[in-house]
Design a protein around this motif. Sequence first.
Motif, PDB file in Angstrom:
ATOM      1  N   MET A 383       0.822  -1.217   0.000  1.00 30.36           N
ATOM      2  CA  MET A 383       0.000   0.000   0.000  1.00 30.36           C
ATOM      3  C   MET A 383       0.849   1.257   0.000  1.00 30.36           C
ATOM      4  O   MET A 383       0.350   2.351  -0.263  1.00 30.36           O
ATOM      5  CB  MET A 383      -0.933  -0.005   1.215  1.00 30.36           C
ATOM      6  CG  MET A 383      -1.933  -1.168   1.207  1.00 30.36           C
ATOM      7  SD  MET A 383      -2.818  -1.340  -0.362  1.00 30.36           S
ATOM      8  CE  MET A 383      -3.738   0.200  -0.403  1.00 30.36           C
ATOM      9  N   GLY A 384       2.125   1.127   0.282  1.00 28.31           N
ATOM     10  CA  GLY A 384       3.006   2.288   0.167  1.00 28.31           C
ATOM     11  C   GLY A 384       3.053   2.813  -1.255  1.00 28.31           C
ATOM     12  O   GLY A 384       3.200   4.016  -1.491  1.00 28.31           O
ATOM     13  N   ARG A 385       2.896   1.891  -2.235  1.00 27.82           N
ATOM     14  CA  ARG A 385       2.862   2.335  -3.630  1.00 27.82           C
ATOM     15  C   ARG A 385       1.623   3.175  -3.888  1.00 27.82           C
ATOM     16  O   ARG A 385       1.689   4.204  -4.579  1.00 27.82           O
ATOM     17  CB  ARG A 385       2.881   1.125  -4.565  1.00 27.82           C
ATOM     18  CG  ARG A 385       4.144   0.298  -4.493  1.00 27.82           C
ATOM     19  CD  ARG A 385       4.137  -0.778  -5.555  1.00 27.82           C
ATOM     20  NE  ARG A 385       5.293  -1.670  -5.401  1.00 27.82           N
ATOM     21  CZ  ARG A 385       5.568  -2.667  -6.222  1.00 27.82           C
ATOM     22  NH1 ARG A 385       4.775  -2.918  -7.253  1.00 27.82           N
ATOM     23  NH2 ARG A 385       6.632  -3.427  -6.024  1.00 27.82           N
ATOM     24  N   ALA A 386       0.487   2.719  -3.380  1.00 30.94           N
ATOM     25  CA  ALA A 386      -0.741   3.497  -3.559  1.00 30.94           C
ATOM     26  C   ALA A 386      -0.594   4.876  -2.937  1.00 30.94           C
ATOM     27  O   ALA A 386      -1.009   5.896  -3.526  1.00 30.94           O
ATOM     28  CB  ALA A 386      -1.927   2.751  -2.949  1.00 30.94           C
ATOM     29  N   ALA A 387       0.006   4.937  -1.744  1.00 34.38           N
ATOM     30  CA  ALA A 387       0.207   6.235  -1.103  1.00 34.38           C
ATOM     31  C   ALA A 387       1.154   7.107  -1.928  1.00 34.38           C
ATOM     32  O   ALA A 387       0.948   8.328  -2.054  1.00 34.38           O
ATOM     33  CB  ALA A 387       0.764   6.024   0.310  1.00 34.38           C
ATOM     34  N   ALA A 388       2.168   6.471  -2.518  1.00 39.33           N
ATOM     35  CA  ALA A 388       3.097   7.228  -3.354  1.00 39.33           C
ATOM     36  C   ALA A 388       2.404   7.767  -4.594  1.00 39.33           C
ATOM     37  O   ALA A 388       2.612   8.933  -4.991  1.00 39.33           O
ATOM     38  CB  ALA A 388       4.270   6.347  -3.743  1.00 39.33           C
ATOM     39  N   ALA A 394      -1.504  14.104  -6.246  1.00 36.80           N
ATOM     40  CA  ALA A 394      -1.851  15.327  -5.511  1.00 36.80           C
ATOM     41  C   ALA A 394      -0.843  16.434  -5.788  1.00 36.80           C
ATOM     42  O   ALA A 394      -1.207  17.612  -5.962  1.00 36.80           O
ATOM     43  CB  ALA A 394      -1.929  15.027  -4.012  1.00 36.80           C
ATOM     44  N   ALA A 395       0.428  16.047  -5.862  1.00 39.54           N
ATOM     45  CA  ALA A 395       1.456  17.048  -6.142  1.00 39.54           C
ATOM     46  C   ALA A 395       1.292  17.625  -7.545  1.00 39.54           C
ATOM     47  O   ALA A 395       1.419  18.837  -7.771  1.00 39.54           O
ATOM     48  CB  ALA A 395       2.837  16.437  -5.969  1.00 39.54           C
ATOM     49  N   ALA A 400      -0.443  21.962 -10.961  1.00 38.26           N
ATOM     50  CA  ALA A 400      -1.222  22.468 -12.093  1.00 38.26           C
ATOM     51  C   ALA A 400      -2.140  23.601 -11.668  1.00 38.26           C
ATOM     52  O   ALA A 400      -2.275  24.620 -12.371  1.00 38.26           O
ATOM     53  CB  ALA A 400      -2.033  21.327 -12.706  1.00 38.26           C
ATOM     54  N   LEU A 401      -2.803  23.458 -10.516  1.00 37.70           N
ATOM     55  CA  LEU A 401      -3.687  24.515 -10.025  1.00 37.70           C
ATOM     56  C   LEU A 401      -2.900  25.789  -9.715  1.00 37.70           C
ATOM     57  O   LEU A 401      -3.338  26.912 -10.016  1.00 37.70           O
ATOM     58  CB  LEU A 401      -4.445  24.038  -8.784  1.00 37.70           C
ATOM     59  CG  LEU A 401      -5.485  22.932  -9.016  1.00 37.70           C
ATOM     60  CD1 LEU A 401      -6.075  22.478  -7.687  1.00 37.70           C
ATOM     61  CD2 LEU A 401      -6.601  23.447  -9.936  1.00 37.70           C
ATOM     62  N   LEU A 402      -1.730  25.594  -9.112  1.00 36.43           N
ATOM     63  CA  LEU A 402      -0.908  26.761  -8.795  1.00 36.43           C
ATOM     64  C   LEU A 402      -0.446  27.469 -10.057  1.00 36.43           C
ATOM     65  O   LEU A 402      -0.460  28.700 -10.151  1.00 36.43           O
ATOM     66  CB  LEU A 402       0.286  26.325  -7.952  1.00 36.43           C
ATOM     67  CG  LEU A 402       1.247  27.437  -7.525  1.00 36.43           C
ATOM     68  CD1 LEU A 402       0.505  28.464  -6.646  1.00 36.43           C
ATOM     69  CD2 LEU A 402       2.438  26.859  -6.779  1.00 36.43           C
ATOM     70  N   TRP A 403      -0.073  26.685 -11.060  1.00 35.00           N
ATOM     71  CA  TRP A 403       0.386  27.284 -12.315  1.00 35.00           C
ATOM     72  C   TRP A 403      -0.757  28.010 -13.014  1.00 35.00           C
ATOM     73  O   TRP A 403      -0.594  29.087 -13.562  1.00 35.00           O
ATOM     74  CB  TRP A 403       0.946  26.188 -13.209  1.00 35.00           C
ATOM     75  CG  TRP A 403       1.435  26.717 -14.536  1.00 35.00           C
ATOM     76  CD1 TRP A 403       2.607  27.318 -14.816  1.00 35.00           C
ATOM     77  CD2 TRP A 403       0.700  26.682 -15.753  1.00 35.00           C
ATOM     78  NE1 TRP A 403       2.688  27.669 -16.119  1.00 35.00           N
ATOM     79  CE2 TRP A 403       1.513  27.275 -16.738  1.00 35.00           C
ATOM     80  CE3 TRP A 403      -0.569  26.204 -16.114  1.00 35.00           C
ATOM     81  CZ2 TRP A 403       1.103  27.403 -18.064  1.00 35.00           C
ATOM     82  CZ3 TRP A 403      -0.963  26.335 -17.428  1.00 35.00           C
ATOM     83  CH2 TRP A 403      -0.142  26.925 -18.394  1.00 35.00           C
ATOM     84  N   THR A 404      -1.960  27.399 -12.981  1.00 25.35           N
ATOM     85  CA  THR A 404      -3.119  28.028 -13.627  1.00 25.35           C
ATOM     86  C   THR A 404      -3.483  29.334 -12.941  1.00 25.35           C
ATOM     87  O   THR A 404      -3.752  30.358 -13.595  1.00 25.35           O
ATOM     88  CB  THR A 404      -4.320  27.069 -13.605  1.00 25.35           C
ATOM     89  OG1 THR A 404      -3.956  25.850 -14.246  1.00 25.35           O
ATOM     90  CG2 THR A 404      -5.513  27.666 -14.328  1.00 25.35           C
TER      91      THR A 404
END
Length: 422
Positions: A383-388, A394-395, A400-404
């Motif tokens: 599950m560490g892969r899923a979290a990654a 999310a990053a 993308a939101l910050l750039w927009t």
Amino acid sequence: MSPGRLLDLRGTTLTSDLLARVLEATCHRPGRAKLDRVRFTGDVRLAGVTFSGDVTLDEARFDRLASFFGTRFEGNVSLAGARFGRELSFHGVRVHGHVRLDRAVMARDALFSQAGFGHGLSCERSRFDGYATFDGARLGGAVFRGARFGRTVSFRKVAGSAWFDGAHFAADAYLSGTGRFSAARCRADGVLDLSVEDCGVDLRRIDVAGTTTIRLADSQADLEGAVLRGHAAIKGRGRAMVSSLRHVEAPSLELAALDLSACRFAGLAHPAGVRLRDCTFALTPRGVRLSLRWPMLRWFSRRRALADEHGLRGWSAADSAAAADRQATADRLATLYAELRPHVDDSGTSADFAFAAMEMRRKASRHWWLSLSWLLWGYGMRMGRAAAWVTLIAAITGGALLWTSTSHAAPRASHPRPAVHT
């Protein structure tokens, strides 16, 4: 007849009285003795007799007790083809040379406990119809190839190598050895109890009907092709290893405290009947690798694995040749991983085997969803892969939101509002 001289009585018949007279004439110290085909009609007791040369009793016949207790042999002793109608005793006997009992027939009990043979014992194709004991003997090297034991044989705490290849144990067998032990192709109709120390053990293609107990102390055993019909347990101490369990048929097999890092399991008939406890396995390599096949980017975390998987994947130079072994296919390895049962306290090995089973299924099939499951969350066991992945998404989304938002704010700053005058 005189002491130290050749004693040649080949083909004669010796009664108890005549044997006593012969020993008295030689002062109980004959030299070389040729007693081939001699028939002893009475009890043979040679306590206190010293043979200063080689003794041959080939094809001799002992109608009654044959006791060599207290006898000293300074040369070799040959009893090939001899027949013992009653008990045979070599208890505590010291022989400087070699003792040969090939094709001998012992109709009653045979006692070799505490005996010492300087250059070994040979009992090829011999027949022990009664109880046989070799406890505490120092044999140097004992050969029982093709021998048959009609009743219980006790071979405990014996110093020296032993070869029981092709032997047949019609009753229980309690065996031991040091240096080298081989019982390939032997058959045991009862219990087989084996204890070895600092020894290489060859048990390939043995067939045991009863309970099997094998204790390895700083030893390595090979059980390829063995058939263990009753409950079987292999227990280790120190550097104890099992090199092969290929094609083993064992409905109930317990492996405890063993090094299985080089053990081959391909062809194991009943993997669900194997119980693993405190065993050591090979470890997978760690790191990131690029491949021309999907998925192109692969990363490996350290986990326990069978040596067959190392051979299949070619992870090391020593295992690259084993990759061509058709017995270790991905489908069969998936079954092995899924059915092997580590001890309930060993949750780490259980988890690694469950993950390895999915890995082998992915390797054996062409289903894309298995690769996707491995890539995203490691079949639900990483599950560490899923979290990654969630963190990465999310990053990216946040970036993308910050750039927009930044790109929209820049035009507003370059065109300020005109001033309003009242």
